[in-house]
Write an enzyme that holds these catalytic residues in place. Sequence first.
Site, PDB file in Angstrom:
ATOM      1  N   ALA A   1      68.470  -0.063  41.790  1.00  0.00           N
ATOM      2  CA  ALA A   1      69.250  -0.971  40.923  1.00  0.00           C
ATOM      3  C   ALA A   1      70.522  -0.273  40.451  1.00  0.00           C
ATOM      4  CB  ALA A   1      68.405  -1.389  39.732  1.00  0.00           C
TER       5      ALA A   1
ATOM      6  N   LYS B   1      67.152  15.534  22.336  1.00  0.00           N
ATOM      7  CA  LYS B   1      66.249  16.520  22.946  1.00  0.00           C
ATOM      8  C   LYS B   1      65.433  17.235  21.863  1.00  0.00           C
ATOM      9  CE  LYS B   1      69.398  17.046  26.819  1.00  0.00           C
ATOM     10  NZ  LYS B   1      70.620  17.708  27.308  1.00  0.00           N
TER      11      LYS B   1
ATOM     12  N   ILE C   1      65.122  22.890  33.821  1.00  0.00           N
ATOM     13  CA  ILE C   1      64.205  23.871  33.224  1.00  0.00           C
ATOM     14  C   ILE C   1      62.870  23.209  32.888  1.00  0.00           C
ATOM     15  CG2 ILE C   1      63.873  25.552  31.374  1.00  0.00           C
ATOM     16  CD1 ILE C   1      66.902  25.513  30.927  1.00  0.00           C
TER      17      ILE C   1
ATOM     18  N   GLU D   1      60.215  15.021  32.145  1.00  0.00           N
ATOM     19  CA  GLU D   1      60.635  16.426  32.195  1.00  0.00           C
ATOM     20  C   GLU D   1      62.162  16.555  32.216  1.00  0.00           C
ATOM     21  OE1 GLU D   1      58.589  19.550  32.337  1.00  0.00           O
ATOM     22  OE2 GLU D   1      60.618  19.938  31.649  1.00  0.00           O
TER      23      GLU D   1
ATOM     24  N   GLY E   1      67.497  19.586  31.662  1.00  0.00           N
ATOM     25  CA  GLY E   1      67.693  19.447  33.111  1.00  0.00           C
ATOM     26  C   GLY E   1      66.591  20.050  33.951  1.00  0.00           C
TER      27      GLY E   1
ATOM     28  N   GLU F   1      77.550  13.204  29.603  1.00  0.00           N
ATOM     29  CA  GLU F   1      77.004  11.846  29.626  1.00  0.00           C
ATOM     30  C   GLU F   1      78.151  10.869  29.918  1.00  0.00           C
ATOM     31  OE1 GLU F   1      73.631  11.144  29.246  1.00  0.00           O
ATOM     32  OE2 GLU F   1      73.538  13.301  29.371  1.00  0.00           O
TER      33      GLU F   1
ATOM     34  N   VAL G   1      64.843  16.743  28.947  1.00  0.00           N
ATOM     35  CA  VAL G   1      65.193  17.898  28.112  1.00  0.00           C
ATOM     36  C   VAL G   1      65.518  19.099  29.003  1.00  0.00           C
ATOM     37  CG1 VAL G   1      64.469  19.389  26.207  1.00  0.00           C
ATOM     38  CG2 VAL G   1      63.525  17.089  26.386  1.00  0.00           C
TER      39      VAL G   1
HETATM   40  P1  NAP Z   1      75.475   7.971  35.693  1.00  0.00           P
HETATM   41  O1  NAP Z   1      76.101   8.894  36.653  1.00  0.00           O
HETATM   42  O2  NAP Z   1      76.347   7.255  34.723  1.00  0.00           O
HETATM   43  O3  NAP Z   1      74.637   6.892  36.539  1.00  0.00           O
HETATM   44  C1  NAP Z   1      74.048   5.770  35.967  1.00  0.00           C
HETATM   45  C2  NAP Z   1      73.597   4.836  37.082  1.00  0.00           C
HETATM   46  O4  NAP Z   1      72.892   3.758  36.496  1.00  0.00           O
HETATM   47  C3  NAP Z   1      74.738   4.250  37.901  1.00  0.00           C
HETATM   48  O5  NAP Z   1      74.388   4.182  39.240  1.00  0.00           O
HETATM   49  C4  NAP Z   1      74.896   2.849  37.312  1.00  0.00           C
HETATM   50  O6  NAP Z   1      75.335   1.891  38.261  1.00  0.00           O
HETATM   51  C5  NAP Z   1      73.481   2.533  36.916  1.00  0.00           C
HETATM   52  N1  NAP Z   1      73.421   1.598  35.808  1.00  0.00           N
HETATM   53  C6  NAP Z   1      73.848   1.811  34.542  1.00  0.00           C
HETATM   54  N2  NAP Z   1      73.651   0.703  33.810  1.00  0.00           N
HETATM   55  C7  NAP Z   1      73.072  -0.199  34.612  1.00  0.00           C
HETATM   56  C8  NAP Z   1      72.637  -1.534  34.449  1.00  0.00           C
HETATM   57  N3  NAP Z   1      72.759  -2.170  33.273  1.00  0.00           N
HETATM   58  N4  NAP Z   1      72.078  -2.158  35.502  1.00  0.00           N
HETATM   59  C9  NAP Z   1      71.965  -1.546  36.694  1.00  0.00           C
HETATM   60  N5  NAP Z   1      72.371  -0.274  36.915  1.00  0.00           N
HETATM   61  C10 NAP Z   1      72.921   0.384  35.889  1.00  0.00           C
HETATM   62  O7  NAP Z   1      74.366   8.704  34.818  1.00  0.00           O
HETATM   63  P2  NAP Z   1      73.601  10.071  35.160  1.00  0.00           P
HETATM   64  O8  NAP Z   1      74.444  11.232  34.762  1.00  0.00           O
HETATM   65  O9  NAP Z   1      73.079  10.020  36.540  1.00  0.00           O
HETATM   66  O10 NAP Z   1      72.415  10.021  34.085  1.00  0.00           O
HETATM   67  C11 NAP Z   1      71.326   9.170  34.271  1.00  0.00           C
HETATM   68  C12 NAP Z   1      70.266   9.498  33.217  1.00  0.00           C
HETATM   69  O11 NAP Z   1      69.850  10.844  33.374  1.00  0.00           O
HETATM   70  C13 NAP Z   1      70.732   9.370  31.768  1.00  0.00           C
HETATM   71  O12 NAP Z   1      69.656   8.916  30.973  1.00  0.00           O
HETATM   72  C14 NAP Z   1      71.080  10.809  31.391  1.00  0.00           C
HETATM   73  O13 NAP Z   1      70.969  11.051  30.008  1.00  0.00           O
HETATM   74  C15 NAP Z   1      70.004  11.546  32.147  1.00  0.00           C
HETATM   75  N6  NAP Z   1      70.339  12.937  32.457  1.00  0.00           N
HETATM   76  C16 NAP Z   1      71.517  13.224  33.054  1.00  0.00           C
HETATM   77  C17 NAP Z   1      71.797  14.546  33.369  1.00  0.00           C
HETATM   78  C18 NAP Z   1      73.089  14.946  34.016  1.00  0.00           C
HETATM   79  O14 NAP Z   1      73.338  16.147  34.141  1.00  0.00           O
HETATM   80  N7  NAP Z   1      73.932  14.018  34.458  1.00  0.00           N
HETATM   81  C19 NAP Z   1      70.863  15.552  33.059  1.00  0.00           C
HETATM   82  C20 NAP Z   1      69.642  15.201  32.457  1.00  0.00           C
HETATM   83  C21 NAP Z   1      69.397  13.877  32.153  1.00  0.00           C
HETATM   84  P3  NAP Z   1      76.802   1.950  38.897  1.00  0.00           P
HETATM   85  O15 NAP Z   1      76.812   3.198  39.737  1.00  0.00           O
HETATM   86  O16 NAP Z   1      76.909   0.718  39.726  1.00  0.00           O
HETATM   87  O17 NAP Z   1      77.755   2.007  37.757  1.00  0.00           O
HETATM   88  N1  HSE Z   2      74.954  15.707  29.188  1.00  0.00           N
HETATM   89  C1  HSE Z   2      73.797  16.510  29.198  1.00  0.00           C
HETATM   90  C2  HSE Z   2      74.218  17.950  29.014  1.00  0.00           C
HETATM   91  C3  HSE Z   2      73.060  16.341  30.499  1.00  0.00           C
HETATM   92  O1  HSE Z   2      75.419  18.230  29.037  1.00  0.00           O
HETATM   93  O2  HSE Z   2      73.362  18.809  28.836  1.00  0.00           O
HETATM   94  C4  HSE Z   2      71.723  16.950  30.454  1.00  0.00           C
HETATM   95  O3  HSE Z   2      70.874  16.287  29.591  1.00  0.00           O
END
Ligand code: NAP
Ligand code: HSE
Length: 449
Positions: free
Chosen positions: A56, A216, A147, A140, A145, A201, A143
Site C-alpha cells: 500500500a 522511543k 539495534i 523491534e 533502528g 522522519e 526503537v
Molecule cells: P517514508 O519514507 O516517508 O515512507 C512512507 C511510505 O508509506 C511511503 O511509501 C508512502 O507512500 C506510504 N504512505 C504514507 N502514508 C500513506 C497512506 N495514508 N496510505 C498509503 N501509503 C502511505 O517513511 P520511512 O522513513 O520509510 O518510515 C516508515 C516508518 O518506519 C515510520 O513509522 C518511521 O518512524 C519508522 N522508522 C523509520 C526509520 C528510518 O530510518 N527511516 C527508522 C526506524 C523507524 P508514497 O511513497 O506513495 O508517498
Molecule cells: N528519524 C529517526 C532517527 C529514524 O533519526 O533516529 C529512526 O527511528
Amino acid sequence: MSLHPAGSPATPELPSLRVAVLGAGTVGTEVLRLISQQGEELAHRIGGRLEITGVAVRDTERDRGEHVPAHLLTRDAESLVREADLVIEVMGGIEPARTLLLEAMAHGASVVTANKALLAQDGAALYEAADAHGVDLSFEAAVAGAIPLVRPVRESLAGDRIQRVLGIVNGTTNYILDAMTRSGASFEDALASAQELGYAEADPTADVEGHDAAAKASILASLAFHSRVRLTDVHCEGITSVSAQDISAAARMGRTIKLLSIVERIEEETGERISARVYPALIPEEHPLASVSEAYNAVFIEADAAGSLMFYGQGAGGAPTASAVLGDVVSAARTRVHGGVGPRESRYAELESIPLEELRSAFYISLTVEDRPGVLAEIAGTLSGYGISISTIHQELLEESAETGAPVRAHIGISTHRALESAMTASLDVFSSTATVLSIDSVLRIEGE
Ligand code: NAP
Ligand code: HSE
C-alpha cells in the site's frame, strides 16, 4: 504473487503466509528488497513462504525499483490488511496506520510495525487488540533502528530488574549535533544532509523537537518498568535551541552535547516512581556516549543482576531498520506456522511517573548580562537563595562602550552542582524579570558525571 529471487527454486511443500506491506518508502523498499533477495532462506528459517500480496502506497504510479513490482502497488490498504496473515506497517503516522492495524488484527493478522509514534501515542489500543484476537504485535524497528533493543528489554531481561536505560536513540539529531561539533556545520545544513541520507522522519520536526526520541523513551520505559508509560509522561526537549555558542562552551569545559533519552526507576521512602525524559545534555568527552558519531545510536542498560550492558549500532536508515523489521517478520511468521504466541504487554507494576520538577540535575546556564559591579553577586545570590550551588563560572566580554571603553554587556556561563529542577525553574523566573539579565541564552543539563 510471491517474490522469488530469479533462479531460486520454489519449495512447494512449505506453507505460504499472505503478507501485506503498508508503505514503500525508505524502510519499506528495503524490507521488500530483503524479502525478494533472501526469500528462499527466509522460507527455510520460518518454515513457510512469505507471499507478498500487495504494497500500500499513496502514489501507485511512481517507479520504486526492481524489488517493488508495480503490479503489487495499491491504494486500497483496507482490503489488503483484511486478507493478510501478517501485516508489515512501515507507512508511519497515526492515521490511517492505527485503523489499518486494528483492522488487520481484528481479521486475525499478526502485525510488525516500525511506527514508534503510533505505539507511544496509542500502544494500549494495539496491545489490547493483539490480546483480544490472539495475534502478535512486534516492533523491534521502532526503537534504535537495527539495534536489537526491544527484544533484550522485553524478553532477555524479563527475569532481571532494570534500573536505568540511558542513550542516544535518535540518529538525525545525533548526526546534526555531531556535524555541528566536528565541522562547525550549521543546523540547517546538517539537517538537510540527514534528510538526504534517509535518517530523518518525513516531518523532521519529530526528530529535532525530540518527539521521536520521546516516543522511543515511552516504549522503552513501558517495557523496562512493566508499566504503561504514555508519550505525555515523557518530558521532552529538542535540539533546536542548541547554539554554536553552546557547542563551543561545552568543548571549553571538556564536554560535548548529545540528545539523551533517560528512563529510570527512582526509589523513594514512599515507594518507587519512574522518570522518562529527553533533552540535550552536556556529557564529559571521555564518556562512551560522547564518541557516538553520525547517525549511530548507543544505549546503556543498568539492571540489578546483569549489571551494565551497552548496545551500539545504526539507529536509522532504510537497510538497518529493515533488518529489525525482518527479524520480527521471521519470529511472527514462525509463530503463525508452528503455533504459540509472542510476548504480550506487561504492565502489572503500574509505576507512576515522577514530575520533572522533583528531579535533581546539574545544570549549565548561559546568560547575557549587563557588565557592571554587583551583577555576578546578584545572580549568585538568586541561585544560592534557591539552594543551588555553583561549580564553575566563565565570563566573556561581549560589548564595551565606544566612548569610554567601559564594559557594557557580558556573557556568563555557569555550571551548577546537582539541584532540584523546581529550584532552577524558580531561579530562571527571577532572572527573566531581573533588569541586569538581558537574556537567558541556554539552559542545559549535565549528565554522565
Ligand atoms: P517514508 O519514507 O516517508 O515512507 C512512507 C511510505 O508509506 C511511503 O511509501 C508512502 O507512500 C506510504 N504512505 C504514507 N502514508 C500513506 C497512506 N495514508 N496510505 C498509503 N501509503 C502511505 O517513511 P520511512 O522513513 O520509510 O518510515 C516508515 C516508518 O518506519 C515510520 O513509522 C518511521 O518512524 C519508522 N522508522 C523509520 C526509520 C528510518 O530510518 N527511516 C527508522 C526506524 C523507524 P508514497 O511513497 O506513495 O508517498
Ligand atoms: N528519524 C529517526 C532517527 C529514524 O533519526 O533516529 C529512526 O527511528
